[in-house]
Structures are given as structure tokens and as C-alpha cells.
Design a protein around this motif. Structure first.
Motif, short mmCIF file in Angstrom:
data_model
loop_
_atom_site.label_atom_id
_atom_site.label_comp_id
_atom_site.label_asym_id
_atom_site.label_seq_id
_atom_site.Cartn_x
_atom_site.Cartn_y
_atom_site.Cartn_z
N SER A 1 0.85 -1.19 0.00
CA SER A 1 0.00 0.00 0.00
C SER A 1 0.89 1.24 0.00
CB SER A 1 -0.91 0.00 1.23
OG SER A 1 -1.82 -1.08 1.18
N ASN A 2 0.46 2.27 -0.74
CA ASN A 2 1.30 3.45 -0.86
C ASN A 2 0.48 4.63 -1.38
OD1 ASN A 2 3.53 5.10 -0.87
ND2 ASN A 2 4.71 3.90 -2.35
N ARG A 3 1.02 5.81 -1.22
CA ARG A 3 0.46 7.03 -1.80
C ARG A 3 1.55 7.67 -2.63
NH1 ARG A 3 -3.41 10.93 -1.52
NH2 ARG A 3 -2.75 13.13 -1.45
N PHE A 4 1.23 7.98 -3.90
CA PHE A 4 2.22 8.52 -4.83
C PHE A 4 1.73 9.87 -5.34
CE2 PHE A 4 3.96 8.72 -9.26
CZ PHE A 4 5.30 8.82 -8.91
N LEU A 5 2.60 10.87 -5.22
CA LEU A 5 2.31 12.23 -5.68
C LEU A 5 3.30 12.60 -6.77
CD1 LEU A 5 1.83 13.99 -2.22
CD2 LEU A 5 0.08 12.94 -3.66
N TYR A 6 2.80 13.26 -7.81
CA TYR A 6 3.67 13.61 -8.93
C TYR A 6 3.32 15.02 -9.40
CZ TYR A 6 6.01 13.38 -13.46
OH TYR A 6 6.82 13.61 -14.54
N ASP A 7 4.37 15.83 -9.60
CA ASP A 7 4.18 17.19 -10.10
C ASP A 7 5.24 17.47 -11.16
OD1 ASP A 7 2.71 19.88 -9.52
OD2 ASP A 7 4.84 20.41 -9.66
N GLU A 8 4.81 18.00 -12.30
CA GLU A 8 5.72 18.28 -13.41
C GLU A 8 5.38 19.61 -14.05
OE1 GLU A 8 6.81 15.22 -16.59
OE2 GLU A 8 5.49 16.57 -17.70
N ALA A 9 6.39 20.40 -14.34
CA ALA A 9 6.22 21.67 -15.05
C ALA A 9 7.20 21.72 -16.21
CB ALA A 9 6.44 22.86 -14.11
N VAL A 10 6.70 22.14 -17.39
CA VAL A 10 7.54 22.25 -18.59
C VAL A 10 7.39 23.67 -19.16
CG1 VAL A 10 8.00 21.40 -20.92
CG2 VAL A 10 7.31 19.80 -19.12
N PHE A 11 8.52 24.36 -19.31
CA PHE A 11 8.57 25.67 -19.94
C PHE A 11 9.27 25.51 -21.29
CE2 PHE A 11 8.62 26.15 -15.39
CZ PHE A 11 7.73 27.18 -15.13
N ALA A 12 8.63 25.99 -22.36
CA ALA A 12 9.20 25.77 -23.70
C ALA A 12 9.13 27.03 -24.53
CB ALA A 12 8.45 24.64 -24.41
N GLY A 13 10.09 27.18 -25.42
CA GLY A 13 10.10 28.25 -26.41
C GLY A 13 10.70 27.73 -27.70
N TYR A 14 10.28 28.27 -28.83
CA TYR A 14 10.80 27.78 -30.10
C TYR A 14 10.89 28.92 -31.11
CZ TYR A 14 6.09 27.96 -32.12
OH TYR A 14 4.88 28.39 -32.59
N PHE A 15 11.73 28.70 -32.12
CA PHE A 15 11.88 29.63 -33.24
C PHE A 15 12.21 28.82 -34.48
CE2 PHE A 15 14.37 32.33 -36.08
CZ PHE A 15 13.57 33.46 -36.15
N GLY A 16 11.52 29.11 -35.57
CA GLY A 16 11.78 28.41 -36.82
C GLY A 16 11.62 29.33 -38.00
N LEU A 17 12.31 29.03 -39.09
CA LEU A 17 12.17 29.81 -40.32
C LEU A 17 12.33 28.90 -41.52
CD1 LEU A 17 15.36 30.18 -41.36
CD2 LEU A 17 15.34 31.94 -39.61
N ASP A 18 11.76 29.34 -42.64
CA ASP A 18 11.89 28.58 -43.88
C ASP A 18 11.87 29.53 -45.06
OD1 ASP A 18 8.98 28.50 -45.23
OD2 ASP A 18 8.73 28.36 -43.06
N ARG A 19 12.42 29.05 -46.18
CA ARG A 19 12.52 29.86 -47.39
C ARG A 19 12.64 28.94 -48.60
NH1 ARG A 19 17.50 33.83 -49.26
NH2 ARG A 19 16.55 34.51 -51.22
N GLU A 20 12.06 29.37 -49.71
CA GLU A 20 12.21 28.69 -50.99
C GLU A 20 12.93 29.61 -51.97
OE1 GLU A 20 8.80 26.94 -52.74
OE2 GLU A 20 8.06 26.08 -50.85
N PHE A 21 13.88 29.08 -52.69
CA PHE A 21 14.55 29.84 -53.73
C PHE A 21 14.97 28.88 -54.84
CE2 PHE A 21 17.35 28.83 -50.25
CZ PHE A 21 18.48 28.28 -50.84
N GLY A 22 14.48 29.19 -56.04
CA GLY A 22 14.77 28.31 -57.16
C GLY A 22 14.19 26.93 -56.93
N LYS A 23 15.05 25.95 -57.14
CA LYS A 23 14.63 24.56 -56.96
C LYS A 23 14.82 24.07 -55.53
CE LYS A 23 15.55 23.21 -61.75
NZ LYS A 23 16.26 22.21 -62.63
N TRP A 24 15.29 24.94 -54.64
CA TRP A 24 15.61 24.55 -53.28
C TRP A 24 14.57 25.08 -52.30
CZ3 TRP A 24 19.43 21.29 -51.72
CH2 TRP A 24 20.44 20.99 -52.65
#
Length: 798
Positions: A474-497
Motif C-alpha cells: 500500500s502506498n500514496r504517490f504524488l507527482y508534479d511536473e512543469a515544462v517551460f518551452a520556447g521555439y523559433f523556426g524559419l523557412d525559405r524557398e529559392f529556385g529549386k531549393w
């Protein structure tokens, strides 16, 4: 697999591809409005009222007629899904024609809009898009469309991509990640005619959370016409036991307000079977005892309920707010699991028997509320969103076991009772911006997520009616989790690429506390997750891409739970609160031929993956299934897929893959072990239109999965054959379907664990052979689109 089966499989794969290469003379090319070639179109040259020459376009949309006499002809082109084309031409003046563009045709059946084009696979820089809008697949539900989606496997009842089950499922990029049957129920009750496309993202860009190995995004049509539409669906399914489901969906779009509401009720009985044989060895490596268990499980879920509601209000042309919620609850779920076990000595003589009868009650419910605000700038947009989910699960269990000698009455009884009470709440908030920045497109954002879980686990035991003290269970289990996130992305098309890059950072702080045992596990870590893509379009017929991405797999919350869940007195499952997250590296080399044949070469390396490891405890003769971090695994493979239109009444989809997989883990004897194999998978789907009015359709599907490995386990091969027939009635408003699944019970699997002194073999079947009859009726303005909303990002780990 026999040699005859291999020959049949070879011809099943090769003949459709060979059939797609047609030769024809007066030359020309047939395309759609987007410039994509139209293959297998019927091309005919008429003179007066008779046909002089006929041919078909090839994979590149090209046709040709030879040895024609100089005269005037009428050129006619016909193919399913496009309006007929007709033009007067002269030979030889028009020996080489300009490109011919066909318009898509729509056949109106009352208010139901049905097109008949084939589904199209589009290669994008960071994903594969399976375009099913208004195709022959539109009459399927979302679950069946996923079954036919390139790169996706539904073998065994779960979703996997490239051999991994760590999949993030989203609708319109908003997560709706439910578990097991809940997810399947949701997708089975999502109409295919409201789906625009399915995106398979094997290397997700930085805007997606870093959790999981791949993303499966279902893009829904957006409503453009004002009005109301709805549908009702009823289905009866017969497998070992009967099941039934009723659902209704309603959509409304006004000038500013759009609303969606749906309800599903299901009730049924389910069957499972697992026969296992365990051998224990002596110090000389000889068999000292053999334990044979014959488990049969009967599950009842007599009241499964699902609600969905979404409201969207457009304040003005630049600002929109949404509010929604969904709920799933099954408060009348029970299971009766009967497991007689026969114990033999090393010579095969029956020594003793114990008979365990396990009764479980497990009511559960999930509720989610969410909201968002979207503001459009002149060249970009900002989205703010938040959601809150609370999860309830309570499982009470009684394991009654009788012990006896062969042919004699029981000499001892044992009762093991437990109560597992879980309460989990999840909250998230995020802000996302996307728009142009100079010559680049930019996407950036921030996110916060929090999980709070409480789990109380109580055990009681009686032997011959007398209570027995059990320390540490028999047991009691407690769980706490926090996630802080940030992101940055970029894209570009030129010619065949085309180039795309991104970087995501996530800081995680968690604490798991086993209150009764005073064991606390705290972790704080920051990880960076880069992504990089490049795509080179050498020509209309050749595209080459390369991608890299880093991912993380945090263990599901149930994996962190240290309690023991017994199925018999000599078998239990337990988690580990000290589990570490796994880090995954994905590399892919992609090639697309003629916008039709897709090849993916890939490599995936995963460090410290968490998985279930089963082992025999010789001190207690107990089978223990413990979740732990194994050392690593890696996969190298090749995927292939194509969709073909062999005739105007016959379409075919083919998927094939082969991979080498190697898992490295520490055995119970302390030595490092390797489990490795070369495996392959093939899926073929054929769709037929049976009458000229296109009211009768039929479909067959077949898959074969060769033996595979996962951690300590080796899996035997599996296969399945399915067939369905569908009749459209009442001017397209009604639809009657007959579906036969796993016709010859090929979805039975053998699992083995063999290394050092471990020896266990199990044969499992999960009631996959069934017959389903389903009726759907649509009403209102069926040209309206559909919208679904998100659930909390962490919910997939419930």
C-alpha cells in the motif's frame, strides 16, 4: 512465409506498377489545374460517330498515337473525378498538343457533394501529405483512412509509424491525444467527408512539442458556406461478443458564429486470450519446472459516452475567439479474467495447480475545457490558447485463487484485493506567432504546461479467510511536473531549393514522491531540440529531401507509479518513479519519383528508452513486468508507398517497408543483451466501384508484418485480411456498410523472452475477427466543413 506466398506477394506488388506504364502517338500531356500529371486517363480519337484509336495517359500524364492518317478528329479524354474533355484537332497540323488541363467534376446527389478522384500523396519539406478530400476514401471514417495512409500502421489495434508507438495525434495541429480505445472511438466517429488530408510528420518541426517520435495531423475542412448539417450513425458489431455504437454530429455556421457538437454512446463485451508457458532451469541449465497458464479475459464496457462541443465567434475580420470542451466517461467498465495455471516438474509430470479468478471494476472519465484567441496582422497572425484537463480513474480488483494437487480438492485459498485511485489534472497555456520576416517565413512561440497527479493504492490479503499483513504494497504517490518551452523556426524557398530550420528549448522540473516509503525523485533539466530540412526539386519528376530532428520521450505517468498490479499471485506489473526521459535522433533521406512513388531512407537512434521488461524471479517463481530504461535502440529502414488508379473503377494503394532494429538492454543476470532483427511490412488496399451510378463500392485490405523485436521481447509475424461493401442510398444522404475484419484470424501473435535463464512463450489473441454493419444518415447542407479542437498536450501520457 512460404515460397508460394512470397511469389503471390511479389506479383501483388509488381503487377499494379507494371500496369501503370501505358504506351500510346499524336502526343500530348494531361494535367490538373495545379499542373500535376493525370495518369490512366482514357484518351480516344473519334471520327464521325466511331472510335478510331484509344489509349491511356502514363504516369507523367503523357499519351501518344502512331500511324494516324491525315484527317480531322475529335479528341475525347475521360477519367474518374474530372469533367470530360473534347476538342477538334487535325493531323498532322496538331501533331504535338499544348498541355491539356482537366477540370475536377462534382456529381450532385441532393445536398451531398461527392467527387471520385483518387487520393494523392504530396511530398512537402517536413512532412508527407495524404490528400483525401472528396476522394473515394471520403466515405470512410478517420480510423479507416489512417489505415490507408502511407507510412502509418494500425496492426494490432494501435497506431505506429516506423515501428514506434510514441505518436502524437493532432487535429488541425491541436492535440487530441487520447489512449487506446478512447482514441479509436473518437476517430471511428469522425466522418471522412469532413477530412481534407492526413499529414505524416516523421521529423516534427520546432513548433510541435518535443515529446514523441512522430506527429500524425488530421486536417479538417473549414466551413465556408452558412447553414446547418448533421448526421446520425448506428453500428452493430459481432466478434466473440456483440457490441453497438450510436453517434450524432451537428454543425452550424452563421455570419460570425460557428458551432459543432457531437455525442457518442457505445456498449459492448470484449474478449482476450493469452496462453503462456514458462520454464525454470536448474544450475545445470536443465528444466526443473514448467508453468502453463491459460488466461481468458472478458471485458464489459456497457456505457461508453463521449461529448464534444466547440464554439467559434469571429469578432471581426482580424479577431476570432473559440471555446470548447470534450468529455469521455465509462463508469460501467468491468473485467473478469480467469487464469488456471498448471505446474509440471522437469519430466513433464503434473505437480500442482492454482486457479486465479480476477474481477476488476474500473470506472474512468476525462474532461477538457479549452479556449483560444486569434489575431491576424497584415502579414502574420498571433494565437493565444489554453486548456485544462482532469482525469479520474478508479480500479478495484479482487484476485481469488484456489491451490490444489492434481485430481484433489483445493487445499488453500487466497484473496488479494486492491484499490487504485488516480486523480490527474493538466494545464497548459501557449502563444504562437507566424508571419514573414524579410525573405523568410517565421514561426515562434512560448508554452507552459503543468501536471499534478495523486494516486492512492491500497492492498489487502486473506489466506483461508484470515487477514495477512503485507508490508510495502500500500502506498500514496504524488507527482508534479512543469515544462517551460520556447521555439523559433524559419523557412525559405529559392529556385529549386527549399530550406527549413528550427530550434526548440524545453526546461522540465518534476518531483515524484512515494509518501509511504519516503522515496522522492526530483529531476530538473533543460534540453535543446534542433530540426533541419532541405528539399531539392530537380524536376517535376524528381524530388530529393534530407532532414534531421532531435526529440524527447518522457515516460507516461503510469510508468512512474511504483505500485504492483497483480493478475495472479505469481504475476504482477510495476513502474519505476526514477525513470529518465529518452532522447531520440532522427535522420531521413527522401526521394519522390513522378509525384507518385515515395521512398524514405531513415535512421533513428534512441538513448534510454523506457519500456516494459519481463523477467522470471527465481526466488518466488513470479513473472515480473517492470518498466525500466533500457540502454538504447536504433532502427535503419526503407519505406515505399504509392497510390495508383489502375482503371476508372479500380484504385490501389501499396505500402512496403523493411528495417533493421537492434535493442540493447541489461538482463536480469546483469549482462548486456542485444535483441535484433531484420523485418518487413506490406499493406495493400484495393478499392472498386461496382456500378455505373457509383452507389456500390467494395474494398479489400491485406497486411503482413514479419517477426519483430522490442526490448526483451521477440514477436512473431501477423497478418490480416479485411473486406467491406458500401451502398449509397436516398440520393446520397444514406449509406449502408458491411465490414469484415481479420477474416482468417491472422492477428494472433506469439511473444517470446529467451536469454540466460529466462524462457517464456505466450500466444495472444485480442478478438480482432469481427463483422460490422453500419448505417449513416446525413441531413442539412452537407457542403459545410468540420472543426475539431485540441486537448491538453500532456494528455497522451495518461
Amino acid at each position: 512465409m512460404s515460397s508460394s506466398s512470397i511469389i503471390k506477394l511479389f506479383f501483388a506488388l509488381v503487377i499494379p506498377i507494371v500496369c501503370s506504364a501505358q504506351s500510346a502517338g499524336l502526343s500530348g500531356k494531361v494535367t490538373d489545374k495545379a499542373g500535376h500529371p493525370i495518369a490512366f486517363a482514357n484518351v480516344a480519337l473519334w471520327m464521325a460517330d466511331s472510335v478510331k484509336k484509344t489509349s491511356y495517359t502514363d504516369e507523367a500524364g503523357q499519351f501518344e498515337f502512331k500511324d494516324m492518317s491525315q484527317s480531322k478528329y475529335t479528341l475525347k479524354i475521360n477519367t474518374m473525378g474530372y469533367a470530360p474533355y473534347s476538342a477538334e484537332i487535325s493531323i498532322p497540323e496538331n501533331a504535338v498538343l499544348a498541355d491539356i488541363v482537366l477540370e475536377e467534376s462534382t456529381e450532385q446527389l441532393a445536398n451531398v457533394e461527392i467527387n471520385y478522384r483518387r487520393p494523392v500523396v504530396n511530398r512537402k519539406i517536413d512532412r508527407l501529405e495524404f490528400d483525401v478530400e472528396n476522394s473515394i476514401l471520403s466515405s470512410d471514417n478517420a480510423w479507416e483512412i489512417l489505415r490507408k495512409t502511407p507510412g502509418v500502421s494500425l496492426s494490432g489495434g494501435g497506431i505506429s509509424i516506423r515501428g514506434s508507438n510514441s505518436i502524437l495525434v493532432t487535429i488541425n495541429d491541436k492535440k487530441v491525444y487520447l489512449t487506446g480505445e478512447e482514441l479509436k472511438n473518437l476517430l471511428e466517429n469522425t466522418d471522412g467527408d469532413n477530412i481534407k488530408s492526413i499529414e505524416v510528420i516523421t521529423t516534427p518541426p520546432s513548433k510541435y512539442e518535443a515529446q514523441g517520435s512522430a506527429v500524425l495531423n488530421i486536417k479538417m475542412k473549414r466551413s465556408t458556406n452558412e447553414g446547418y448539417k448533421g448526421s446520425v450513425v448506428g453500428a452493430y458489431e459481432q466478434s466473440m461478443y456483440p457490441k453497438g455504437v450510436m453517434s450524432t454530429n451537428h454543425y452550424y455556421k452563421g455570419n460570425r458564429l460557428s458551432a459543432y457538437g457531437g455525442y457518442m454512446f457505445g456498449s459492448g463485451h470484449y474478449y482476450g486470450r493469452n496462453y503462456s508457458t514458462v520454464k525454470y532451469m536448474d544450475d545445470n541449465g536443465d528444466v526443473s519446472s514448467i508453468w502453463k497458464s491459460r488466461e481468458q479475459a472478458h471485458y464489459r464496457a456497457t456505457s461508453q459516452n463521449s461529448f464534444n462541443l466547440n464554439l467559434e465567434y469571429q469578432i471581426d475580420s482580424l479577431n476570432t475567439v473559440t471555446f470548447g470542451g470534450n468529455s469521455f466517461f465509462s463508469m460501467k467498465s468491468t473485467a473478469n479474467i480467469h487464469t488456471p495455471t498448471y505446474i509440471y516438474d522437469g519430466n513433464g509430470v503434473l505437480d500442482s495447480v492454482f486457479d486465479a479468478k480476477n474481477h476488476r471494476d474500473y470506472p474512468q472519465k476525462n474532461n477538457t475545457l479549452n479556449g483560444s484567441f486569434e489575431h491576424k496582422f497584415r502579414k502574420g497572425k498571433l494565437i493565444l490558447m489554453s486548456d485544462y484537463t482532469w482525469h479520474y480513474f478508479n480500479q478495484s480488483q479482487d484476485v481469488n485463487t484456489l491451490f490444489s494437487l492434481p485430481g484433489e480438492a483445493p487445499y488453500r485459498s487466497q484473496l488479494l484485493a486492491s484499490d487504485d485511485n488516480r486523480r490527474i489534472s493538466l494545464f497548459s497555456a501557449q502563444a504562437d506567432y507566424s508571419g514573414p520576416m524579410g525573405k523568410y517565413n517565421v514561426e515562434t512561440g512560448l508554452r507552459f504546461g503543468n501536471v499534478n497527479a495523486e494516486n492512492d493504492f491500497d492492498y489487502e490479503q486473506e489466506i483461508d479467510g484470515e487477514p495477512v499483513s503485507i508490508d510495502g504494497l500500500s502506498n500514496r504517490f504524488l507527482y508534479d511536473e512543469a515544462v517551460f518551452a520556447g521555439y523559433f523556426g524559419l523557412d525559405r524557398e529559392f529556385g529549386k531549393w527549399a530550406l527549413k530550420a528550427g530550434l526548440r528549448g524545453e526546461y522540465t522540473s518534476l518531483e515524484g514522491n512515494s509518501v509511504t516509503t519516503a522515496e522522492v525523485n526530483s529531476q530538473d533539466y533543460f534540453k535543446l531540440f534542433p530540426t533541419l530540412y532541405t528539399l531539392y526539386k530537380a524536376s517535376d519528376d524528381h524530388q530529393i529531401g534530407l532532414s534531421y530532428g532531435k526529440r524527447i520521450s518522457r515516460p507516461p505517468y503510469s510508468y512512474l507509479n511504483p505500485f504492483r498490479l497483480y493478475s495472479t499471485p505469481y504475476a504482477y506489473v510495476t513502474g519505476d518513479p526514477r525513470l529518465q526521459p529518452a532522447i531520440t535522433h532522427n535522420i531521413s533521406l527522401l526521394y519522390t519519383l513522378k509525384n507518385k512513388y515515395n521512398f524514405d531512407f531513415y535512421y533513428r537512434y534512441e538513448k534510454d528508452p523506457a519500456m516494459e521488461v519481463m523477467y522470471q524471479d527465481y526466488g518466488t517463481n513470479t513473472i515480473i513486468s517492470k518498466v525500466t530504461n533500457i540502454d538504447n535502440n536504433y532502427v535503419a529502414g526503407l519505406d515505399f508507398n504509392t497510390n495508383l488508379e489502375l482503371k476508372d473503377w479500380w484504385q490501389s494503394g501499396i505500402q512496403a517497408s523493411t528495417m533493421y532494429k537492434e535493442d540493447t538492454f541489461q538482463g536480469i543476470d546483469g549482462t548486456m543483451q542485444k535483441n535484433k532483427i531484420v523485418s518487413f511490412f506490406v499493406y495493400m488496399n484495393h478499392r472498386f466501384t461496382l456500378d455505373k451510378k457509383k452507389t456500390w463500392t467494395a474494398e479489400t485490405g491485406y497486411y503482413y508484418a514479419s517477426p519483430g523485436v522490442s526490448g526483451v521481447f521477440k514477436f512473431g509475424d501477423m497478418s490480416s485480411l479485411s473486406a467491406s461493401f458500401r451502398k449509397t442510398m436516398l440520393k446520397g444522404k444514406a449509406e449502408l456498410s458491411f465490414i469484415f475484419s481479420d477474416i482468417y484470424r491472422g492477428e494472433q501473435q506469439t511473444t517470446t523472452v529467451r536469454y540466460a535463464n529466462q524462457d517464456r512463450v505466450a500466444h495472444q489473441y485480442n478478438d480482432t475477427q469481427n463483422f460490422r454493419i453500419q448505417f449513416r444518415y446525413r441531413f442539412g447542407n452537407q457542403k459545410l466543413g468540420d472543426k475539431q479542437r485540441q486537448e491538453a498536450d500532456e494528455k497522451g501520457r495518461l
